[in-house]
Design a protein around this motif. Sequence first.
Motif, PDB file in Angstrom:
ATOM      1  N   UNK A 171       0.736  -1.355   0.071  1.00  0.00           N
ATOM      2  CA  UNK A 171       0.016  -0.013  -0.173  1.00  0.00           C
ATOM      3  C   UNK A 171       0.875   1.277   0.206  1.00  0.00           C
ATOM      4  N   UNK A 172       1.914   1.325   0.878  1.00  0.00           N
ATOM      5  CA  UNK A 172       3.045   2.327   0.717  1.00  0.00           C
ATOM      6  C   UNK A 172       3.510   2.583  -0.561  1.00  0.00           C
ATOM      7  N   UNK A 173       3.891   1.456  -1.194  1.00  0.00           N
ATOM      8  CA  UNK A 173       4.566   1.706  -2.557  1.00  0.00           C
ATOM      9  C   UNK A 173       3.521   2.409  -3.743  1.00  0.00           C
ATOM     10  N   UNK A 174       2.196   1.509  -3.561  1.00  0.00           N
ATOM     11  CA  UNK A 174       1.214   2.206  -4.392  1.00  0.00           C
ATOM     12  C   UNK A 174       0.964   3.684  -4.291  1.00  0.00           C
ATOM     13  N   UNK A 175       1.090   4.104  -3.013  1.00  0.00           N
ATOM     14  CA  UNK A 175       0.828   5.566  -2.621  1.00  0.00           C
ATOM     15  C   UNK A 175       2.266   6.368  -3.177  1.00  0.00           C
ATOM     16  N   UNK A 176       3.257   5.755  -3.054  1.00  0.00           N
ATOM     17  CA  UNK A 176       4.500   6.504  -3.537  1.00  0.00           C
ATOM     18  C   UNK A 176       4.576   6.502  -5.017  1.00  0.00           C
ATOM     19  N   UNK A 177       4.154   5.542  -5.724  1.00  0.00           N
ATOM     20  CA  UNK A 177       4.017   5.694  -7.133  1.00  0.00           C
ATOM     21  C   UNK A 177       3.187   6.591  -7.476  1.00  0.00           C
TER      22      UNK A 177
END
Length: 319
Positions: A171-177
């Motif tokens: 979820x953090x990676x999706x938000x960062x992208x």
Amino acid sequence: MRLFWRVFWLNALVGAVATVLLMVGPWTVSVPIRLTEALVLTAGLVVMLTANAALLRWGLAPLDRLTRLMTTVDLLRPGERLPVTGSGEVAALIDTFNQMLQRLEAERGASSARALSAQEDERRRIAQELHDEIGQSLTAVLLDLKRLADRAPEPLREDLRYAQETTRDSLDEVRRIARRLRPGVLEDLGLASALTALTGQFSAHAGIRVRRRLHPGLPPLSSQVELVLYRIAQEALTNAARHSGAATVELSLAPADGGVLLSVTDDGAGLGGSAEGAGIRGMRERALLVGGELTVGSVPEGGTRVALYVPIAEEGPPP
């Protein structure tokens, strides 16, 4: 003199000289021809052809210079024009080529603006879908895993907590992208806050120390100029992380000569004489959209410096 007549008179000069030499010289041709006479005629032909080639090379030298100059023109560096030299067809050809350059630069600028605008719209749409669809789905999965972990027996609870951490990282990676695709901070808080957030995220994920120098007295910038500055800073930082092997990167933004100057300098390996890649050419295209000038080069201490200067047009008095 027209090119046709230039070549004609050069050939006529060679033929006239050869004819005069044959008329005043002591040479004759027997029937059948003797070996010495054939050798003399052959030598004369070689001399005539050599003189003709030398004179033609001199006469067509302006075209050779024009060809060499044409190979140095780059549409990503607008304003380059060939000096109109010579006369006749050569001068007309250079002038026509300069006019063609002007049309190509205008058409390329318009097409690049449309392409980059469509790219930004597509990035915004993908970021929105990542945030609304995948982000919400992962959040729901995370809540379900938490509820199951609270009810599950002890041997299974540890596995569910591990799945929770993996889902949370995703979820953090999706938000960062999504933030990289659509810089919401830029739209909400302005360029300085967006660059601060960008360098913070870059330092945290790339493991490279970033020093920021953001001048507090920046002139008012349009949304398009801010977006171009942000994207070029983003691309320069990405290139430093991928290709330079740098340990420290310095990003500065300050007023300069009636505009703003963005500079990204790393202490990596430098360019090393390599050709410009797609990333740098993409930065040049973005710089052209706002009338900016992008320079990429090595620094004496080692490393690479990407500098973008954008002039700010002064607004006239209100009517």
